[in-house]
Write an enzyme that holds these catalytic residues in place. Structure first.
Site, PDB file in Angstrom:
ATOM      1  N   ASP A  18     -56.743 101.356  13.949  1.00 37.53           N
ATOM      2  CA  ASP A  18     -57.710 100.310  14.273  1.00 37.53           C
ATOM      3  C   ASP A  18     -59.031 100.911  14.752  1.00 37.53           C
ATOM      4  OD1 ASP A  18     -58.592  97.734  14.527  1.00 37.53           O
ATOM      5  OD2 ASP A  18     -57.696  97.405  16.491  1.00 37.53           O
ATOM      6  N   HIS A  35     -64.578 102.639   7.263  1.00 29.17           N
ATOM      7  CA  HIS A  35     -63.319 102.789   6.530  1.00 29.17           C
ATOM      8  C   HIS A  35     -63.261 104.140   5.815  1.00 29.17           C
ATOM      9  CE1 HIS A  35     -62.019  98.806   7.493  1.00 29.17           C
ATOM     10  NE2 HIS A  35     -63.058  98.231   6.907  1.00 29.17           N
ATOM     11  N   SER A  64     -51.018  91.638   5.674  1.00 31.19           N
ATOM     12  CA  SER A  64     -51.018  90.431   4.853  1.00 31.19           C
ATOM     13  C   SER A  64     -52.129  89.473   5.281  1.00 31.19           C
ATOM     14  CB  SER A  64     -49.645  89.747   4.922  1.00 31.19           C
ATOM     15  OG  SER A  64     -49.226  89.555   6.262  1.00 31.19           O
ATOM     16  N   LEU A 129     -42.072 115.332   4.420  1.00 33.59           N
ATOM     17  CA  LEU A 129     -42.582 114.208   5.206  1.00 33.59           C
ATOM     18  C   LEU A 129     -42.488 112.948   4.366  1.00 33.59           C
ATOM     19  CD1 LEU A 129     -44.149 112.985   7.671  1.00 33.59           C
ATOM     20  CD2 LEU A 129     -46.263 113.560   6.440  1.00 33.59           C
TER      21      LEU A 129
END
Length: 252
Positions: A18, A35, A64, A129
């Site tokens: 965030d 972003h 969503s 991983l």
């Protein structure tokens, strides 16, 4: 995943990334710039997990609910997602990272869905991983999907209603084949889990920071691990039971 990793290191790390938009706004730049900067922080997190022997990393990339954001921002995010799939998957494969996606893929374009499928196919046999990308994902959606699967089994006569228990439901939620997250990290200052892995986070240790996601570095992640290592995880038992090893039986 390696059994040699010490108990003070989480087997599975879950992260809400965030703060990208606010990072850009503070610099008076478009949100998409944040972003893009956040994509670099993803690599920092992957590198950290590989170096520390953390076996699974689940990143909340797109919820969503995020489809309701401004159309311009959603479009920019989809373009970044597409570019990242093109740019990063071969390198992740070289480093023996398995890439997986959870969430509702139906809302993505056919180009993105095709690249998601190709990334999963290419990296399927890797085991260093497990990198899980939660995209178009919601925890309530996940549980509802599991409930529908169980209802279908009951309707078909494959399952009796009285046989539905936590184990049965848990087998149908996302990530059922991985250990539940041991540690959850959220950057950006908000103290909530925002519909992320609602079933899977039942006994996960939560760690929050005001640092915005693009400013993430290895030192911050190590602070989270150091804090995790100091916590006593009881899973509903007492400290005395934990000391005698009863915790291993209860979480087996």
């Amino acid at each position: 995943m390696s059994p040699a990793v010490p108990a003070s290191v989480p087997r599975h790390l879950a992260v809400i990334m965030d703060g990208n938009g606010r990072w850009a706004e503070r610099r008076r730049r478009p949100r998409v710039i944040g972003h893009r900067a956040g994509a670099r922080a993803v690599n920092v997190c992957i590198d950290f997990c590989l170096e520390r022997g953390i076996g699974a990393l689940t990143l909340f990339a797109f919820s969503s609910e995020n489809w309701g954001r401004p159309e311009e921002e959603v479009g920019a995010l989809m373009k970044l997602f597409l570019n990242a799939l093109d740019r990063e998957v071969d390198e992740l494969h070289r480093r023996q990272v398995r890439v997986r996606f959870i969430g509702d893929r139906a809302r993505f374009s056919s180009d993105i869905r095709g690249r998601m499928d190709a990334a999963e196919a290419l990296t399927r046999d890797n085991g260093r991983l497990h990198l899980v990308i939660a995209a178009s994902y919601g925890g309530r959606q996940d549980i509802a999907h599991a409930a529908r699967a169980l209802a279908a089994d009951v309707a078909a006569g494959r399952l009796r209603p009285e046989d539905i228990d936590e184990a049965a439901l848990g087998a149908h939620v996302a990530l059922a084949d991985l250990p539940p997250p041991d540690l959850f990290i959220r950057t950006g200052g908000d103290h909530r889990i925002s519909n992320f892995l609602l079933w899977q986070l039942a006994y996960t240790e939560l760690w929050f920071t005001d640092v915005l996601w693009p400013d993430l570095d290895a030192a911050l992640l190590q602070r989270a691990l150091d804090d995790f290592a100091q916590r006593e995880r009881r899973f509903g038992l007492t400290s005395a039971q934990v000391a005698t090893g009863a915790i291993e039986d209860s979480t087996a």
